[in-house]
Scaffold this active site. Structure first.
Site, PDB file in Angstrom:
ATOM      1  N   CYS A 243     -26.303  -3.419  -8.502  1.00  0.00           N
ATOM      2  CA  CYS A 243     -27.548  -3.640  -7.756  1.00  0.00           C
ATOM      3  C   CYS A 243     -27.281  -4.183  -6.357  1.00  0.00           C
ATOM      4  O   CYS A 243     -27.524  -5.353  -6.067  1.00  0.00           O
ATOM      5  CB  CYS A 243     -28.448  -4.565  -8.549  1.00  0.00           C
ATOM      6  SG  CYS A 243     -28.893  -3.807 -10.103  1.00  0.00           S
ATOM      7  N   GLU A 244     -26.732  -3.343  -5.514  1.00  0.00           N
ATOM      8  CA  GLU A 244     -26.459  -3.652  -4.107  1.00  0.00           C
ATOM      9  C   GLU A 244     -26.498  -2.320  -3.371  1.00  0.00           C
ATOM     10  O   GLU A 244     -25.899  -1.346  -3.844  1.00  0.00           O
ATOM     11  CB  GLU A 244     -25.028  -4.189  -3.922  1.00  0.00           C
ATOM     12  CG  GLU A 244     -24.691  -5.478  -4.598  1.00  0.00           C
ATOM     13  CD  GLU A 244     -24.965  -6.691  -3.733  1.00  0.00           C
ATOM     14  OE1 GLU A 244     -25.275  -6.539  -2.532  1.00  0.00           O
ATOM     15  OE2 GLU A 244     -24.873  -7.798  -4.283  1.00  0.00           O
TER      16      GLU A 244
ATOM     17  N   ARG B 288       0.809  -1.213   0.000  1.00  0.00           N
ATOM     18  CA  ARG B 288       0.000   0.000   0.000  1.00  0.00           C
ATOM     19  C   ARG B 288       0.849   1.272   0.000  1.00  0.00           C
ATOM     20  O   ARG B 288       0.591   2.200  -0.766  1.00  0.00           O
ATOM     21  CB  ARG B 288      -0.878  -0.007   1.253  1.00  0.00           C
ATOM     22  CG  ARG B 288      -1.915   1.101   1.284  1.00  0.00           C
ATOM     23  CD  ARG B 288      -2.609   1.158   2.645  1.00  0.00           C
ATOM     24  NE  ARG B 288      -3.101  -0.123   3.089  1.00  0.00           N
ATOM     25  CZ  ARG B 288      -4.317  -0.596   2.821  1.00  0.00           C
ATOM     26  NH1 ARG B 288      -5.165   0.130   2.143  1.00  0.00           N
ATOM     27  NH2 ARG B 288      -4.681  -1.786   3.261  1.00  0.00           N
TER      28      ARG B 288
ATOM     29  N   ARG C 204     -13.133  -1.173  -1.887  1.00  0.00           N
ATOM     30  CA  ARG C 204     -12.687  -0.801  -0.535  1.00  0.00           C
ATOM     31  C   ARG C 204     -13.755  -0.108   0.317  1.00  0.00           C
ATOM     32  O   ARG C 204     -13.905  -0.459   1.481  1.00  0.00           O
ATOM     33  CB  ARG C 204     -11.391   0.030  -0.598  1.00  0.00           C
ATOM     34  CG  ARG C 204     -10.219  -0.751  -1.231  1.00  0.00           C
ATOM     35  CD  ARG C 204      -8.888  -0.036  -1.078  1.00  0.00           C
ATOM     36  NE  ARG C 204      -8.484  -0.011   0.315  1.00  0.00           N
ATOM     37  CZ  ARG C 204      -8.651   1.009   1.125  1.00  0.00           C
ATOM     38  NH1 ARG C 204      -9.175   2.142   0.687  1.00  0.00           N
ATOM     39  NH2 ARG C 204      -8.288   0.923   2.386  1.00  0.00           N
TER      40      ARG C 204
HETATM   41  C1  LIG Z   1      -0.650  -7.822   2.414  1.00  0.00           C
HETATM   42  C2  LIG Z   1       0.702  -8.180   2.855  1.00  0.00           C
HETATM   43  C3  LIG Z   1       1.754  -7.264   2.725  1.00  0.00           C
HETATM   44  C4  LIG Z   1       1.558  -5.856   2.226  1.00  0.00           C
HETATM   45  O1  LIG Z   1       0.880  -5.077   3.143  1.00  0.00           O
HETATM   46  P1  LIG Z   1       0.724  -3.498   2.913  1.00  0.00           P
HETATM   47  O2  LIG Z   1      -0.139  -3.073   4.014  1.00  0.00           O
HETATM   48  O3  LIG Z   1       0.077  -3.327   1.582  1.00  0.00           O
HETATM   49  O4  LIG Z   1       2.071  -2.894   2.960  1.00  0.00           O
HETATM   50  C5  LIG Z   1       3.020  -7.671   3.093  1.00  0.00           C
HETATM   51  N1  LIG Z   1       3.249  -8.924   3.579  1.00  0.00           N
HETATM   52  C6  LIG Z   1       2.253  -9.832   3.717  1.00  0.00           C
HETATM   53  C7  LIG Z   1       2.574 -11.174   4.237  1.00  0.00           C
HETATM   54  C8  LIG Z   1       0.952  -9.490   3.369  1.00  0.00           C
HETATM   55  O5  LIG Z   1      -0.029 -10.378   3.519  1.00  0.00           O
END
Ligand SMILES: *Cc1c(COP(=O)(O)O)cnc(C)c1O
Length: 413
Positions: A344-345, A278, A314
């Site tokens: 349709c939700e 992210r 999200r």
């Molecule tokens: C989803 C995930 C990430 C990435 O997480 P972010 O919050 O997007 O940085 C890293 N490692 C594992 C094992 C994950 O499941």
């Protein structure tokens, strides 16, 4: 305003491109990403480690478009994958398998075999049964598989329950209180190299205290494991750093976070890994949509747009907030409205009772901070073709995934 997007002559822009130009040419809904923003976030991580041995592994599940993976691979990124499909994408994009770590609680036999035969760096392993499976497949191929056990440190990430993973109630990892015995028993598995410890406590963390609490627990464990003769050389702290979905949120600094990890692990001779998703991709992307209708009921004002929960789930799934900005700023005042899609939700909404710019049919809007966990969670629900994706690079932009066609919808049926 949420960087890297800004208004220039009242036109929402990124790098040297005006989003309305893209929307007019490529139609909507359409995801747009800034290459400069993605690369600068990746480099912020990479450079913060300084001279410490490290590898930044982009979490592919946040945004798995081949062009984005290729760009990150060229910049030196490794990848954190959670499926064979993600490994396929990384290899297609020219990623180096020797920089790939494979996470996840439910890796199949086929996925483990695919990863081993492609020579990935290591597995983040979450159960003893999985250790046995990896060992037997490595043995059959006469190779050694590097493994880090994923530790569940019983730390509350204080984020949304669906993206929190570090408590003992969660399905993830092996309880930190019993994991040493698992390392002890696994030492008998001859085709494993148990050289790592890994940890990932959740996503969208706006406070780094839980991460450091987890790190402290993991470092105590590393000492205990080393004292017992386990040659631990790698520490993977996972992903999880949050991003600002609105101006009110403040986010931890990547530099400060990584520098603190380096300080706390100095002199331990560990190779450090992180798996950000992210915090590399989210702010770089937006979902551009067109206003189709306005509708007023007894007590609500609705803005109906052409994107929907199938494009960006999200808000529906995590009650997530995305800022909604007009591509062209005009002086028409503000409204308080629900912004909804055509699916349709009743759960198909992007915002509720949102104070926002007054927009009319034909106007374009951008759902901000949609570069991570956006397109990757898109579906064809309501038989809606998935949106196209566009990558901006300076003055240029190009389609990096075509909009799906009606024919695509029935492929394989
Ligand atoms: C989803 C995930 C990430 C990435 O997480 P972010 O919050 O997007 O940085 C890293 N490692 C594992 C094992 C994950 O499941």
């Amino acid at each position: 305003m949420i960087a890297p997007y800004f208004y220039r002559d009242n036109e929402l822009s990124v790098e040297e491109v005006t989003l309305a130009d893209i929307a007019e040419k490529e139609d909507t809904p359409c995801y747009v990403y800034s290459s400069a923003a993605i690369l600068s976030q990746y480099r912020a991580y990479d450079q913060a480690f300084g001279t410490a041995p490290h590898q930044v592994c982009f979490a592919v599940k946040a945004n798995s478009n081949l062009s984005i993976l290729r760009m990150l691979a060229k910049a030196g990124a490794g990848f954190d994958i959670v499926s064979g499909g993600e490994l396929f994408r990384v290899l297609r994009a020219g990623g180096d398998p020797a920089k790939v770590v494979f996470s996840g609680v439910g890796k199949s036999r086929e996925e483990v075999e695919y990863a081993i035969t492609n020579g990935i760096h290591s597995f983040n392993c979450e159960s003893e049964a999985e250790l046995a499976l990896i060992n037997s497949i490595a043995s059959r191929h006469s190779v050694f598989a590097s493994v880090a056990l994923r530790v569940n440190p019983n730390v509350d990430a204080k984020t949304h329950p669906y993206i929190s993973t570090g408590l003992h109630d969660h399905k993830f990892g092996i309880n930190i209180d019993v994991v040493k015995e698992v390392y002890d028993r696994a030492a008998a598995l001859q085709h494993l190299r148990l050289t790592g410890v890994s940890c990932h406590i959740g996503s969208q963390l706006l406070d780094t205290n839980p991460l450091f609490e987890a790190l402290d627990g993991v470092l105590t464990l590393v000492e205990k494991l080393r004292a017992a003769g386990h040659p631990i050389t790698e520490l993977d702290m996972g992903g999880g750093l949050g991003v600002a979905y609105s101006d009110q949120q403040t986010t931890p600094s990547v530099q400060t976070y990584i520098k603190l990890i380096c300080e706390k692990t100095a002199n331990l001779g560990l190779k450090l890994m992180v798996e950000p998703g992210r915090s590399i991709a989210a702010a770089a992307g937006v979902l551009v949509s067109r206003v189709m209708y306005r509708k007023t009921t007894a007590n609500k004002e609705f803005v109906i747009v052409d994107a929907a929960m199938n494009d960006l789930i999200r808000p529906s799934l995590y009650q997530a907030h995305h800022e909604i900005l007009p591509l062209r700023q005009r002086s028409l005042g503000t409204i308080t409205a629900d912004v909804v899609g055509p699916v349709c939700e009743s759960g198909d909404y992007f915002a509720r009772d949102r104070q926002m710019a007054n927009v009319f049919p034909g106007d374009y809007v951008a759902l901000m901070t949609a570069g991570a966990y956006g397109f990757v969670q898109a579906s064809n629900y309501n038989s809606r073709p998935r949106a196209c994706e566009v990558l901006v690079e300076g003055k240029q932009w190009r389609v990096i995934r075509q909009r799906e066609t009606l024919e695509d919808l029935v492929q394989g049926e």
